[in-house]
Design a protein around this motif. Structure first.
Motif, PDB file in Angstrom:
ATOM      1  N   MET A   1       8.281  68.908 -51.602  1.00 33.24           N
ATOM      2  CA  MET A   1       8.655  69.870 -50.559  1.00 33.24           C
ATOM      3  C   MET A   1       7.892  69.584 -49.270  1.00 33.24           C
ATOM      4  N   ILE A   4       9.588  66.831 -47.303  1.00 30.42           N
ATOM      5  CA  ILE A   4      10.816  67.289 -46.662  1.00 30.42           C
ATOM      6  C   ILE A   4      10.491  68.128 -45.429  1.00 30.42           C
ATOM      7  N   TYR A  54      15.933  74.178 -48.189  1.00 33.04           N
ATOM      8  CA  TYR A  54      15.171  73.751 -49.364  1.00 33.04           C
ATOM      9  C   TYR A  54      14.486  74.971 -49.968  1.00 33.04           C
ATOM     10  N   ASP A  56      12.231  76.162 -53.451  1.00 33.49           N
ATOM     11  CA  ASP A  56      11.524  75.790 -54.679  1.00 33.49           C
ATOM     12  C   ASP A  56      11.898  76.668 -55.866  1.00 33.49           C
ATOM     13  N   ASN A  64      17.436  71.772 -55.301  1.00 31.47           N
ATOM     14  CA  ASN A  64      16.521  72.434 -54.384  1.00 31.47           C
ATOM     15  C   ASN A  64      17.036  72.414 -52.945  1.00 31.47           C
ATOM     16  N   LEU A  65      17.818  71.401 -52.600  1.00 28.58           N
ATOM     17  CA  LEU A  65      18.307  71.231 -51.234  1.00 28.58           C
ATOM     18  C   LEU A  65      19.811  71.491 -51.189  1.00 28.58           C
TER      19      LEU A  65
END
Length: 408
Positions: A1, A4, A54, A56, A64-65
């Motif tokens: 994460m 990203i 995104y 979690d 997640n995305l």
């Protein structure tokens, strides 16, 4: 994460400086004049907001995305003279991979009316209208424009009756709006919807209130929705030609407003006593707020700040997603960083919300950290936001969203 988030931030901050700043090229949308002086016209405004998000906190088998179209909208309004106007607003929301339709005929793929109303001038500073309208009460945020937020999106709890008594923050009714000196006002009298977001829940003996008053008590006993918002404008005065309140002016105005508003719905919710008897309870929502937006100097810097206190009474122990009986405090602040007029502009911001939830005797919080990149004012911009939310003793949930917006 983290990778990203870093990548999104890098792309946002290092866009080339070849884009123009502000909205000097914009004159209110595409306008078709029907006479030489432009007093008879049709104006068309279109916009789109596109998300990459995104998260979690998803199931193990979920991505997640995710990519989505947050809003796709078209708005038109026309006047043949200054005595009357008709406005049409339609579009769709939150179109994503889970609700796309194979042939474009699914429920989430369909356009629907966000607004359709007619308005008549009653005097120099007073007008009245009727239809599916957005002349809301309660607070500035309950009247927000979706085109020029400071934050990524609106504070969700501020659209306090969305899907409970209205259709997507719009009521079907009549309204009066105008101004007296520096005081602007809007009040409306509206029908309530029957099929609410609470329709799947039934009253339980001594349980929470259920927002199904019109359905369970009938339209005679369940009252109309009455709402209003009043704001005193100490500095530059804002337009109230349309209902949509601006989120940030990017230093183009110097505005300081203090406001107060309400929404009341007699017998809007239903409760059940220990013997199984149904009775109605009133819904009452009250708020006070303040808005400040001003340039800080000749260098192009500016500040935007907003705060609201809102008391929500949806009936006994009401708790349904973003709606809770209790109190809410919300605020946000943004700073427009100085830059030459021909550069892109950057505006970091912070938002915070805390609210009490009577049903669980606990609090909920939300912290938002974000940054806007204005390439042509709000007409072409990117927004990156990290939001962290927590309800009661549950785990916190962190979400990163990158939005691209274009409107014409």
């Amino acid at each position: 994460m983290k990778k990203i988030l870093f990548g999104m931030a890098f792309c946002l901050l290092f866009i080339p400086k070849s884009f123009s700043q502000g909205n000097t090229e914009y004159t209110g949308g595409f306008k078709i004049n029907f006479n030489e002086d432009g007093s008879k016209y049709l104006r068309i405004i279109a916009w789109g907001q596109f998300w990459a998000q995104y998260n979690d906190n998803v199931p193990d088998d979920a991505s997640n995305l995710n990519l989505s179209v947050r809003r796709a909208r078209l708005l038109t309004f026309t006047q043949l003279n200054k005595k009357f106007m008709i406005l049409t607003h339609f579009g769709l929301n939150s179109l994503n991979g889970s609700n796309l339709s194979t042939t474009g005929k699914g429920e989430s793929s369909q356009l629907f009316f966000h607004g359709f109303w007619g308005e008549w001038s009653l005097g120099k500073n007073i007008s009245a209208g009727t239809g599916l309208h957005y002349w809301n009460g309660i607070s500035r945020l309950n009247n927000s424009s979706t085109l020029n937020f400071l934050t990524l999106d609106n504070n969700r709890q501020s659209w306090a009756a969305l899907g409970l008594s209205d259709q997507f923050a719009r009521h079907l009714g009549v309204y009066v709006k105008g101004k007296v000196g520096r005081l602007q006002y809007r009040v409306s009298y509206n029908e309530a919807i029957t099929n609410t977001l609470d329709a799947a829940n039934d009253p339980v003996a001594n349980g929470r209130a259920v927002y199904r008053g019109r359905e369970l008590l009938g339209s005679g006993d369940a009252g109309k929705v009455v709402q209003g918002y009043f704001d005193y404008q100490f500095l530059d005065q804002e337009s109230n030609f349309l209902p949509y309140k601006v989120g940030t002016y990017l230093g183009s105005k110097k505005v300081f407003n203090v406001g107060a508003g309400f929404l009341t719905h007699p017998n809007g919710v239903v409760v059940m006593d220990g013997a199984g008897n149904l009775e109605g309870e009133n819904v009452n929502i009250l708020a006070v707020d303040a808005f400040y937006d001003a340039p800080l100097g000749a260098d192009g810097s500016a500040i935007t700040a907003y705060a609201v206190f809102q008391n929500n009474d949806y009936g006994r122990n009401f708790n349904l997603g973003p709606y809770d009986t209790g109190n809410m405090i919300y605020g946000h602040v943004g700073y427009l960083i100085p830059a030459p007029a021909d550069n892109s502009r950057i505006q970091p911001y912070l938002s915070y919300q805390t609210r009490t939830i009577d049903a669980i005797d606990d609090n909920a919080t939300r912290l938002g950290l974000g940054i806007n990149l204005f390439m042509t004012g709000h007409h072409s911009k990117l927004t990156l936001e990290y939001a962290n939310s927590k309800v009661g003793t549950g785990d916190s949930n962190g979400v990163v969203t990158l939005q691209a917006q274009i409107y014409l």
